[in-house]
Design a protein around this motif. Structure first.
Motif, short mmCIF file in Angstrom:
data_model
loop_
_atom_site.label_atom_id
_atom_site.label_comp_id
_atom_site.label_asym_id
_atom_site.label_seq_id
_atom_site.Cartn_x
_atom_site.Cartn_y
_atom_site.Cartn_z
N LEU A 187 23.74 68.87 28.86
CA LEU A 187 24.22 68.09 27.58
C LEU A 187 24.66 69.25 26.77
CD1 LEU A 187 24.39 65.60 25.83
CD2 LEU A 187 22.03 66.33 25.07
N TYR A 188 23.84 70.44 26.80
CA TYR A 188 24.04 71.42 25.74
C TYR A 188 25.26 72.35 26.35
CZ TYR A 188 23.43 75.52 22.98
OH TYR A 188 23.70 76.49 21.91
N ARG A 189 25.27 72.63 27.53
CA ARG A 189 26.18 73.65 28.16
C ARG A 189 27.54 73.18 28.43
NH1 ARG A 189 23.10 77.55 32.53
NH2 ARG A 189 20.84 77.33 31.45
N LYS A 190 27.67 71.77 29.24
CA LYS A 190 28.75 71.13 29.77
C LYS A 190 29.31 70.29 28.81
CE LYS A 190 31.01 69.20 33.71
NZ LYS A 190 30.60 68.48 35.18
N ALA A 191 28.59 69.36 28.02
CA ALA A 191 29.20 68.31 27.13
C ALA A 191 29.21 69.06 25.57
CB ALA A 191 28.12 67.31 26.92
N GLU A 192 28.56 70.08 25.72
CA GLU A 192 28.36 71.06 24.32
C GLU A 192 27.76 69.97 23.19
OE1 GLU A 192 32.28 72.68 23.75
OE2 GLU A 192 31.80 74.30 25.30
N LEU A 193 26.85 69.38 23.39
CA LEU A 193 25.94 68.55 22.56
C LEU A 193 24.65 68.98 22.40
CD1 LEU A 193 27.49 64.77 23.39
CD2 LEU A 193 28.02 66.14 21.13
N VAL A 194 24.17 68.50 21.29
CA VAL A 194 22.72 68.60 20.95
C VAL A 194 22.44 67.14 20.55
CG1 VAL A 194 20.77 69.31 19.42
CG2 VAL A 194 22.56 70.94 20.23
N HIS A 195 21.27 66.67 21.15
CA HIS A 195 21.20 65.20 21.01
C HIS A 195 20.66 64.76 19.70
CE1 HIS A 195 18.30 61.44 21.03
NE2 HIS A 195 19.07 61.23 22.11
N ALA A 196 19.73 65.87 19.13
CA ALA A 196 19.34 65.88 17.63
C ALA A 196 18.33 64.88 17.32
CB ALA A 196 20.60 65.73 16.62
#
Length: 260
Positions: A187-196
């Protein structure tokens, strides 16, 4: 009186799986006329074949089950409906402002809800395309998101919070923790997202595999508050899994997720 008649007409146009008067009363109470019109449009487009019962309720949104059709194929749907009038929209601000994907300079309350719905859909799409275990997103319209239903026989799969007392009996907890880390990293490295907002309440167990749900507040990794959100997510995981004897420091976990 006219409002009641219009709502009754829209209820008649929607295919509702439970036809009794109590079910109709629930739908009439939960949905305003605008939402019913949105659901009718999604039904007219062929996405919703029959609307079913409540899957979950929250302050900002309700989730319903529906029999659906995606590209002519039957699909069980989760129909997530945000309340336009009663949503605590001010809580959404910090997750929207600072997101370069959206222009938030002039946004009414209603438009903010619609933007949030688009954001949730785009977050799900981004994560799904990156190979992260999330519900597959299908479409969205105004205050409604349609996505894959994670469950069987119209019953949702449990969250790890719901399984907490029996978690070690139904799955290998160390392996589960490892899989969650794997998907967080993706999620962090490939989608470049943080769930939050990641915690035991937002991780569903499907066939012993973790799925992340409630992606509306997820932010891009370049969001001004992304690092603080990531820290909160990781500390939630450490807190929950420590009760099962899993020991990993915050420094080790964040290094593993970020790849530092």
């Amino acid at each position: 009186m006219k409002d009641i008649k219009r709502i009754e007409k829209l209820l008649d146009q929607l295919r509702i799986k439970e036809k009794d008067s109590e079910a109709r009363k629930i739908f009439a109470e939960v949905f305003d006329e605008r939402t019913l019109k949105t659901l009718y449009k999604l039904s007219a487009k062929g996405y919703i074949q029959a609307l079913g019962g409540v899957v979950s309720t929250g302050k900002e949104a309700n989730v319903f089950y529906a029999d659906g059709s995606i590209n002519g194929e039957f699909k069980p749907l989760a129909v997530k409906i945000y309340r336009i009038e009663t949503s605590e929209f001010f809580k959404m601000d910090e997750y929207l402002f600072g997101d370069r994907r959206f222009d938030m300079r002039r946004v009414s309350k209603k438009e903010l809800i619609f933007t949030w719905v688009e954001k949730e859909f785009r977050n799900l799409e981004r994560a799904f395309n990156a190979g992260v275990n999330v519900p597959e997103p299908y479409t969205y319209l105004k205050n409604v998101v349609l996505m894959e239903f994670l469950g069987e026989d119209e019953r949702p799969y449990p969250t790890i919070f719901e399984l907490k007392r029996d978690l070690s009996e139904v799955t290998d907890v160390e392996e589960l923790y490892s899989r969650i880390k794997e998907h967080l990293t993706r999620l962090y490295r490939k989608a470049e997202l943080v769930h939050a907002d990641l915690s035991e309440y937002n991780i569903v167990l499907k066939d012993n595999d973790p799925y992340f749900i409630d992606m509306g507040q997820a932010v891009l990794t370049d969001h001004p508050l992304a690092n603080s959100y990531l820290e909160r997510d990781l500390r939630n995981l450490i807190r929950f899994f420590s009760r099962y004897g899993i020991k990993e420091s915050f420094e080790e976990l964040i290094s593993s997720v970020k790849g530092d």
